[in-house]
Scaffold this active site. Structure first.
Site, PDB file in Angstrom:
ATOM      1  N   ARG A 272       8.877  -9.153 -49.467  1.00  0.00           N
ATOM      2  CA  ARG A 272       9.614  -9.522 -50.734  1.00  0.00           C
ATOM      3  C   ARG A 272      10.802  -9.757 -49.770  1.00  0.00           C
ATOM      4  O   ARG A 272      11.487  -9.973 -51.203  1.00  0.00           O
ATOM      5  CB  ARG A 272       9.976  -8.157 -51.490  1.00  0.00           C
TER       6      ARG A 272
ATOM      7  N   HIS B 153       4.486   4.007 -49.708  1.00  0.00           N
ATOM      8  CA  HIS B 153       3.956   2.768 -49.962  1.00  0.00           C
ATOM      9  C   HIS B 153       2.918   2.752 -49.037  1.00  0.00           C
ATOM     10  O   HIS B 153       1.293   1.890 -49.470  1.00  0.00           O
ATOM     11  CB  HIS B 153       4.433   1.123 -49.653  1.00  0.00           C
TER      12      HIS B 153
ATOM     13  N   CYS C 143     -14.537   7.079 -56.147  1.00  0.00           N
ATOM     14  CA  CYS C 143     -14.601   8.403 -55.488  1.00  0.00           C
ATOM     15  C   CYS C 143     -13.018   8.674 -54.516  1.00  0.00           C
ATOM     16  O   CYS C 143     -13.369   9.768 -54.191  1.00  0.00           O
ATOM     17  CB  CYS C 143     -15.573   7.999 -54.745  1.00  0.00           C
TER      18      CYS C 143
ATOM     19  N   THR D 185      15.973  -2.040 -45.482  1.00  0.00           N
ATOM     20  CA  THR D 185      16.234  -2.288 -46.818  1.00  0.00           C
ATOM     21  C   THR D 185      16.505  -2.556 -47.840  1.00  0.00           C
ATOM     22  O   THR D 185      17.499  -2.457 -47.238  1.00  0.00           O
ATOM     23  CB  THR D 185      15.084  -1.001 -46.697  1.00  0.00           C
ATOM     24  N   SER D 186      15.620  -3.399 -48.415  1.00  0.00           N
ATOM     25  CA  SER D 186      16.827  -4.097 -50.056  1.00  0.00           C
ATOM     26  C   SER D 186      17.346  -3.409 -51.062  1.00  0.00           C
ATOM     27  O   SER D 186      18.469  -3.419 -51.631  1.00  0.00           O
ATOM     28  CB  SER D 186      16.980  -5.447 -50.044  1.00  0.00           C
TER      29      SER D 186
HETATM   30 ZN   LIG Z   1     -16.248   5.536 -53.804  1.00  0.00          ZN
END
Ligand SMILES: [Zn+2]
Length: 246
Positions: free
Chosen positions: A33, A119, A130, A193-194
């Site tokens: 980013r 993240h 599933c 980190t920004s």
């Molecule tokens: Zn699956």
């Protein structure tokens, strides 16, 4: 560090650390980013990380698997990751919240239970139907063996790295634990980190509102520099070890 480390930082006992891409660039992991980031230079690359395109288009998935196979899998943690391992050994690390998906904190030796990956992680894959989780390595083995878009072996659903794509919900439990740590810490230390991506940036506000000191170590200014008690602009790998020395 030319300035002495403030006493309140040396004496802090419940430090909540928040890390972003800047801590991993010394390990050869590209910043997606940032100003020179992959997505900034190549907006097409951003499509691969957008859930809507990923689900709709097999060609996007094929390219995403190719990109994953080229991830710097042999990247090694650096001095900044090691400084955070040391902080945990000192008994002063409350939580290590990271926006990074590279797993380098755990590779350096941070306890997995202290690391909150808001993240997600690129080391696992998750079925979008599933939600079965398997290793990235096993999926990449299938890609290398000739499956351009390997499907879930359980249900045939679409597999994706266990990272949070654009348009995808974050894990509420991970976010809740991060917010709890921010509210409970005596120092919030943001590294590389920004602080422009929500809700992670909001952790700084939570910590400050609960009376914690705020330290920001980042190459470029952030929206929270004025709120911070200490801002350090030096390279992370050299700045962090002395800041966190016992
Ligand atoms: Zn699956």
């Amino acid at each position: 560090m030319t300035d002495p480390v403030p006493g309140w930082l040396t004496e802090a006992r419940r430090i909540c650390v928040l890390t972003g891409a800047g801590i991993s660039t010394d390990s050869g992991i590209p910043d997606f980013r940032g100003p020179q980031g992959l997505w900034t230079r190549d907006p097409e690359a951003e499509k691969l990380s957008t859930l809507q395109y990923y689900v709709a288009d097999p060609e996007v998935r094929r390219r995403a698997w190719q990109a994953r196979s080229k991830h710097p899998w042999h990247a090694q943690p650096n001095a900044a990751h090691a400084a955070l391992v040391d902080l945990e050994r000192q008994g002063r690390l409350l939580a290590l919240v990271t926006q990074n998906i590279d797993g380098l904190h755990q590779a350096a030796g941070s306890s997995p239970e202290r690391v909150l990956e808001v993240h997600g992680t690129v080391h696992e894959v998750e079925c979008l139907s599933c939600h079965d989780r398997t290793s990235m390595r096993s999926a990449l083995d299938r890609v290398e063996a000739g499956e351009p878009d390997p499907a879930c072996l359980r249900c045939g659903g679409i597999l994706k790295s266990a990272t949070i794509s654009f348009g995808q919900e974050m894990d509420e439990r991970v976010l809740g634990a991060a917010a709890e740590a921010a509210a409970d810490c005596d120092v919030l230390l943001a590294v590389g980190t920004s602080l422009r991506v929500w809700p992670v940036a909001g952790l700084v506000e939570i910590a400050a509102a609960h009376g914690a000191r705020v330290v920001i170590v980042n190459a470029v200014p952030t929206p929270y520099d004025e709120l911070a008690d200490l801002v350090v602009r030096e390279p992370i790998g050299t700045a962090l070890p002395p800041l966190l020395a016992a």
